[in-house]
Write a protein that holds these residues in place. Sequence first.
Motif, PDB file in Angstrom:
ATOM      1  N   GLU A 133      -8.369   8.901  10.384  1.00 22.67           N
ATOM      2  CA  GLU A 133      -9.170   8.554  10.045  1.00 22.67           C
ATOM      3  C   GLU A 133      -9.699   7.269  10.635  1.00 22.67           C
ATOM      4  O   GLU A 133     -10.508   6.894  10.736  1.00 22.67           O
ATOM      5  CB  GLU A 133      -8.680   7.524   8.260  1.00 22.67           C
ATOM      6  CG  GLU A 133      -9.420   8.815   7.119  1.00 22.67           C
ATOM      7  CD  GLU A 133      -8.361   8.939   5.996  1.00 22.67           C
ATOM      8  OE1 GLU A 133      -7.996   9.289   5.062  1.00 22.67           O
ATOM      9  OE2 GLU A 133      -8.389   7.258   6.122  1.00 22.67           O
ATOM     10  N   LYS A 134      -8.841   6.191  11.447  1.00 22.03           N
ATOM     11  CA  LYS A 134      -9.521   5.260  11.629  1.00 22.03           C
ATOM     12  C   LYS A 134      -9.427   5.730  13.514  1.00 22.03           C
ATOM     13  O   LYS A 134     -10.423   5.238  13.752  1.00 22.03           O
ATOM     14  CB  LYS A 134      -7.308   4.521  12.074  1.00 22.03           C
ATOM     15  CG  LYS A 134      -7.041   3.590  10.994  1.00 22.03           C
ATOM     16  CD  LYS A 134      -8.098   2.277  11.103  1.00 22.03           C
ATOM     17  CE  LYS A 134      -7.801   1.676   9.657  1.00 22.03           C
ATOM     18  NZ  LYS A 134      -8.525  -0.204   9.467  1.00 22.03           N
ATOM     19  N   GLN A 193     -13.171   6.439  12.972  1.00 20.18           N
ATOM     20  CA  GLN A 193     -13.980   5.001  13.140  1.00 20.18           C
ATOM     21  C   GLN A 193     -14.469   4.817  14.595  1.00 20.18           C
ATOM     22  O   GLN A 193     -15.206   4.141  14.826  1.00 20.18           O
ATOM     23  CB  GLN A 193     -12.991   4.194  12.170  1.00 20.18           C
ATOM     24  CG  GLN A 193     -13.625   4.836  10.728  1.00 20.18           C
ATOM     25  CD  GLN A 193     -13.130   3.369   9.986  1.00 20.18           C
ATOM     26  OE1 GLN A 193     -11.788   2.418  10.045  1.00 20.18           O
ATOM     27  NE2 GLN A 193     -13.968   3.392   8.291  1.00 20.18           N
ATOM     28  N   GLN A 194     -13.812   5.097  15.321  1.00 23.46           N
ATOM     29  CA  GLN A 194     -13.358   4.446  16.555  1.00 23.46           C
ATOM     30  C   GLN A 194     -14.316   5.429  17.717  1.00 23.46           C
ATOM     31  O   GLN A 194     -14.634   5.485  18.847  1.00 23.46           O
ATOM     32  CB  GLN A 194     -12.423   4.455  17.218  1.00 23.46           C
ATOM     33  CG  GLN A 194     -11.652   3.291  16.479  1.00 23.46           C
ATOM     34  CD  GLN A 194     -12.414   1.928  16.215  1.00 23.46           C
ATOM     35  OE1 GLN A 194     -12.811   1.192  17.701  1.00 23.46           O
ATOM     36  NE2 GLN A 194     -11.958   1.045  15.674  1.00 23.46           N
ATOM     37  N   SER A 253     -14.691   1.112  22.380  1.00 23.46           N
ATOM     38  CA  SER A 253     -14.446   2.058  21.614  1.00 23.46           C
ATOM     39  C   SER A 253     -14.893   3.237  22.289  1.00 23.46           C
ATOM     40  O   SER A 253     -16.246   2.364  22.832  1.00 23.46           O
ATOM     41  CB  SER A 253     -15.169   2.525  19.547  1.00 23.46           C
ATOM     42  OG  SER A 253     -15.822   4.034  19.818  1.00 23.46           O
ATOM     43  N   ILE A 263      -8.172   5.903   3.913  1.00 25.64           N
ATOM     44  CA  ILE A 263      -9.123   4.306   3.857  1.00 25.64           C
ATOM     45  C   ILE A 263      -9.659   4.589   2.668  1.00 25.64           C
ATOM     46  O   ILE A 263     -10.058   5.938   1.918  1.00 25.64           O
ATOM     47  CB  ILE A 263      -9.985   4.713   5.495  1.00 25.64           C
ATOM     48  CG1 ILE A 263      -9.489   4.089   6.303  1.00 25.64           C
ATOM     49  CG2 ILE A 263     -11.637   3.561   5.460  1.00 25.64           C
ATOM     50  CD1 ILE A 263     -10.107   4.878   7.135  1.00 25.64           C
ATOM     51  N   HIS A 289      -3.502   9.013   8.298  1.00 25.75           N
ATOM     52  CA  HIS A 289      -4.686   8.041   8.029  1.00 25.75           C
ATOM     53  C   HIS A 289      -4.987   7.481   9.678  1.00 25.75           C
ATOM     54  O   HIS A 289      -5.354   6.528  10.117  1.00 25.75           O
ATOM     55  CB  HIS A 289      -3.222   6.933   7.806  1.00 25.75           C
ATOM     56  CG  HIS A 289      -1.921   6.772   8.181  1.00 25.75           C
ATOM     57  ND1 HIS A 289      -1.101   7.925   8.282  1.00 25.75           N
ATOM     58  CD2 HIS A 289      -1.066   6.593   9.279  1.00 25.75           C
ATOM     59  CE1 HIS A 289      -0.257   8.061   8.983  1.00 25.75           C
ATOM     60  NE2 HIS A 289      -0.130   6.818   9.404  1.00 25.75           N
ATOM     61  N   LEU A 290      -3.709   7.861  10.400  1.00 24.76           N
ATOM     62  CA  LEU A 290      -4.331   7.589  11.822  1.00 24.76           C
ATOM     63  C   LEU A 290      -5.747   8.177  12.133  1.00 24.76           C
ATOM     64  O   LEU A 290      -6.630   7.784  12.708  1.00 24.76           O
ATOM     65  CB  LEU A 290      -3.305   7.900  13.031  1.00 24.76           C
ATOM     66  CG  LEU A 290      -2.325   7.328  12.238  1.00 24.76           C
ATOM     67  CD1 LEU A 290      -1.046   8.200  13.977  1.00 24.76           C
ATOM     68  CD2 LEU A 290      -2.580   5.559  13.217  1.00 24.76           C
TER      69      LEU A 290
END
Length: 277
Positions: A190-191, A194-195, A72, A152, A187-188
């Motif tokens: 959020e992921k 996080q990165q 990341s 999430i 959903h993408l």
Amino acid sequence: SLDLDMDMMPLMIEPTIAYRSLSLEVMTTETTGVTVPVAVWYPTKSNNKQDISSSPLSPSSSFEDGSTTATSPYSSFTKIMDYPKISSAFFNSEVQPSSSETFSSLSSSSSSSSSSISYNHRISVKRIGQLLAGWEFIPDFASQNYELPPTISKEFVVKGEQISFPDRAPVVLLAHGYLGSRFDLSHLAEKLAQQGFICVSPEYPESLAASYPSNPKESTGGTVLDRTTITTQLVNTLKSNSWGFEPTSFGIVGHSLGCGTALSTGDDTWTRVCIAG
């Protein structure tokens, strides 16, 4: 051995994703415009030490043997602010639930102290009739509002109005499909947040949310409010740092009709992902 039911344990959780809704003003004539809602997800932590201005959208680290591993752009984090945490009965030796009553008390306390969020979604029957059948007789009140939870766990996503954007970060645009919404790819988002990515998802005219007129040109005689117009204005806004952060690179994810948007947006430096269906 100790048999643990992790679903029943209140764990120590710290939010890592901030969400907020921004407004994009798109001019359709010289004097009038339309306000387009844009959903934004971003990390609650940023890296102020590492210069990622030249980092690609999917950075990697090299090792002495020549192999690489994806990392990341925010591999080491600095907190922007502190957030409430959920206390853990299991990992704190001083607090041990001795009964279901004690556990319920801890769970209730944890829920009240955590920051939860939902996405305000709307489905307009009028817009569906307009797009699918060309009907104009369905009244505006034929709609329904919904509160959509994050994909999430809610404890990981917090309201971002009081949380600053990272000064600099890679940006990913999310383009929804026909009769979709700006939350379709949450959903993408959020992921990716996080990165360390900032994800922006505008509502296009084909959205079933109907937050603004689908074709204001008919009533104003101005510019057609289409995907290209909105995306161009959004990219210009991002590049001007008008929202308080500097994009270090761009990428775009398109779903269904959004694939056309993904293929036609940006230049050779952009990373593109198309999702059929």
